[in-house]
Design an enzyme around this catalytic site. Structure first.
Site, mmCIF file in Angstrom:
data_model
loop_
_atom_site.group_PDB
_atom_site.id
_atom_site.type_symbol
_atom_site.label_atom_id
_atom_site.label_comp_id
_atom_site.label_asym_id
_atom_site.label_seq_id
_atom_site.Cartn_x
_atom_site.Cartn_y
_atom_site.Cartn_z
ATOM 1 N N LEU A 53 -4.432 3.360 3.330
ATOM 2 C CA LEU A 53 -3.708 2.427 3.901
ATOM 3 C C LEU A 53 -2.350 2.584 4.028
ATOM 4 C CD1 LEU A 53 -5.711 -0.701 2.564
ATOM 5 C CD2 LEU A 53 -6.245 0.466 4.694
ATOM 6 N N ASP A 54 -1.613 2.102 4.959
ATOM 7 C CA ASP A 54 -0.220 2.250 4.992
ATOM 8 C C ASP A 54 0.642 1.469 3.831
ATOM 9 O OD1 ASP A 54 -0.128 3.413 7.536
ATOM 10 O OD2 ASP A 54 0.330 1.749 8.802
ATOM 11 N N MET A 55 1.408 1.846 3.252
ATOM 12 C CA MET A 55 1.935 1.236 2.032
ATOM 13 C C MET A 55 2.172 -0.193 2.390
ATOM 14 S SD MET A 55 5.880 1.996 0.206
ATOM 15 C CE MET A 55 6.737 1.068 1.623
ATOM 16 N N THR A 90 0.469 -2.190 4.354
ATOM 17 C CA THR A 90 -0.622 -2.830 4.430
ATOM 18 C C THR A 90 -1.500 -3.139 3.173
ATOM 19 O OG1 THR A 90 -0.924 -1.667 6.669
ATOM 20 C CG2 THR A 90 -2.941 -2.681 5.897
#
Length: 559
Positions: A406-408, A410
């Site tokens: 996951l994106d940092m 998110t």
């Protein structure tokens, strides 16, 4: 030559009581200082009211030919201690490099020196000559003739070879029949058959020579033409590269110590050893260059976008953005050398003090709820991450642990494989897209309609990583399905179902003008910063890597 007073703008609104920052802006990631917000608002009012020049920003519904622009403001202090600000735009504006009130470019190729026009004219002449040669009828006709001759030769030679094979069979039959003749007659027959075989070989050789002569003549003429074309190409490339290097050498950047470095020097360690297109034309270097050249002390800086969003990028009207990395990082590193800067937030550990909760665990997998602003895997400067925490929590686990990311920014569910076998099985499920994923996102605006899908191909912005661009030529297919969950207070809560898993897919698909056109709240890359990014991986379902049983997990966000 511009003097400082031509570009130094005193604040028209009161700045009394606004404290000066202790350090200068970290240009690639910042919250705009109040002084910059005031300067930007005054510049924006000027852009709305001025009548001195015309430029289609795409704000009046005329999107055809619209070009939005990055503008910058640099708050400075003059020798009398008076505070004011400088204004700049990136690239050209209204087809001009010089506009009243704005700082000039670091180098103006259009007016400061005639070498660019003269040498570019010579390059253009070579290009025209090259186009004439490439479009010459003789080039096409020779290629066609060669194709025809080669085909004709192949057909004629094949026909003769076929006849020779049949004649060879006939001679063999005659030789067998001649064995009943007396010795002298058989010897005469052998010689006759040999002469016939030699004659046929001679005919084949002559046929090849006749065709090869015609082919060689055309090949020589075509080769001469191609050599001329290649020589022109090499000449144009050499002159273009020399002009480029000469032009880069004119872009000389100062810092507060008076040190000067040009683009050739600043980008000498880049992968290609060359600056990217447009380097040195951005607002930030222009502002700092003018300040240093005119004895103005830089206090704080900010840049904002003005106009419709570009077709490929996501830029919001009036939104502040950091400087681009690809074009500006080497330049600004030199220009800001020796100046105390705000901390680089990318060097700080965003996960410090945050707990990583495990919501499920067995012998093969663990499912965690990743907080927002928490790395999935170790970064360039920060190692604390889901991976490092899981490695500590499960020291006997084998394999890479991380199955997906996951994106940092998110938050939400991630499945962790505790063995190599489990990892292999789960990775195959993600590749095969049999994993069900549902995200919740709150966007800035009320979405029309209750559901839909977005298909916009994505690729990384090479000049400003990790931002993504919509690119139909080189982008990878990206597909998102969305449903409205609720609306209220000018926002919409969405359920997002990514059918592909591209970097920043959901963020770009929400923010881009050809997607929903509404950034996710808190998206500091494609929208505006808030308390956090309102994007959460809420639901995850997949086949258990050991039992094969379908398992699912859900976890609600904190926004």
């Amino acid at each position: 030559m511009y003097c400082a007073q031509q570009c130094f703008t005193p604040f028209s609104s009161s700045i009394e009581g606004i404290a000066l920052p202790e350090r200068f802006t970290f240009p690639f990631y910042y919250e705009p200082h109040r002084l910059c917000e005031l300067a930007a608002s005054e510049l924006q009012a000027h852009l709305e009211q001025q009548q001195d020049w015309q430029h289609n920003f795409g704000l009046t519904g005329q999107r055809e030919g619209a070009i939005g622009k990055m503008f910058g403001v640099l708050v400075v202090q003059n020798v009398d201690g008076e505070l004011g600000y400088l204004k700049a735009f990136s690239g050209k504006l209204a087809e001009q490099n010089l506009l009243p009130g704005f700082v000039p470019p670091v180098f103006d190729m259009l007016t400061q020196d005639s070498f660019f026009h003269c040498e570019q004219l010579a390059i253009n002449q070579l290009t025209a000559e090259l186009e004439l040669l490439l479009q010459a009828p003789e080039l096409a006709s020779l290629s066609d003739e060669l194709n025809t001759l080669n085909a004709g030769k192949a057909e004629a030679v094949a026909e003769l070879r076929g006849a020779i094979i049949e004649n060879r069979k006939a001679r063999k039959a005659r030789r067998v029949a001649g064995e009943r003749l007396d010795a002298q007659a058989f010897e005469d027959l052998q010689q006759q058959l040999g002469r016939e075989s030699v004659a046929e070989k001679h005919r084949l050789r002559q046929l090849n020579e006749q065709w090869d002569s015609q082919i060689a003549e055309r090949e020589h003429r075509l080769s001469t033409l191609k050599d001329e074309i290649e020589a022109l190409r090499q000449q144009r490339a050499g002159q273009s590269n020399a002009l480029q290097r000469k032009l880069f050498a004119q872009y000389r950047f100062l810092n507060q110590a008076g040190e000067v470095k040009d683009l050739n020097t600043l980008f000498s360690q880049s992968p290609k050893g060359l600056p990217p297109a447009g380097a040195g034309e951005c607002a930030a270097p222009k502002l700092l260059q003018f300040a240093f050249a005119n004895g103005l002390k830089p206090i704080v800086m900010a840049e904002f976008w003005w106009g419709a969003s570009p077709k490929s990028e996501v830029k919001q009207h009036k939104q502040f953005y950091g400087a681009c990395h690809g074009k500006c990082e080497p330049i600004l590193a030199h220009m800001l050398s020796g100046i105390a800067l705000d901390d680089n937030p990318l060097l700080n550990n965003p996960a410090e003090g945050k707990e990583l909760s495990i919501i499920y665990q067995d012998e093969a997998i663990a499912v965690v709820n990743k907080p927002a602003e928490f790395l999935s895997v170790p970064g360039k400067h920060v190692t604390d991450s889901v991976y490092s925490r899981m490695r500590q929590a499960f020291p006997k686990a084998t394999g890479p642990l991380i199955v997906h990311r996951l994106d940092m920014s998110t938050s939400g569910l991630m499945v962790i494989a505790l063995s190599s076998e489990a990892n292999t099985a789960l990775v195959q499920e993600f590749i095969g897209r049999s994993v069900e994923k549902r995200y919740l996102a709150r966007v800035t605006g009320e979405v029309q309609g209750d559901e839909g899908e977005i298909k916009l191909p994505l690729r990384v912005d090479l000049d400003d990583r990790p931002r993504q661009l919509v690119c139909f030529e080189h982008g990878k297919h990206a597909h998102t399905y969305w449903q409205v969950k609720s609306r209220g207070e000018g926002t919409t809560l969405l359920a997002l179902f990514p059918k592909t898993g591209r970097t920043h897919q959901l963020r770009v698909h929400c923010a881009h003008q050809d997607g929903l056109g509404m950034p996710i709240i808190g998206d500091d890359l494609y929208g505006a910063k808030a308390n956090r990014l309102h994007l959460h991986a809420q639901y995850l379902a997949f086949n258990h890597p050991i039992s094969g049983e379908r398992v699912s997990f859900s976890c609600d966000p904190d926004f």
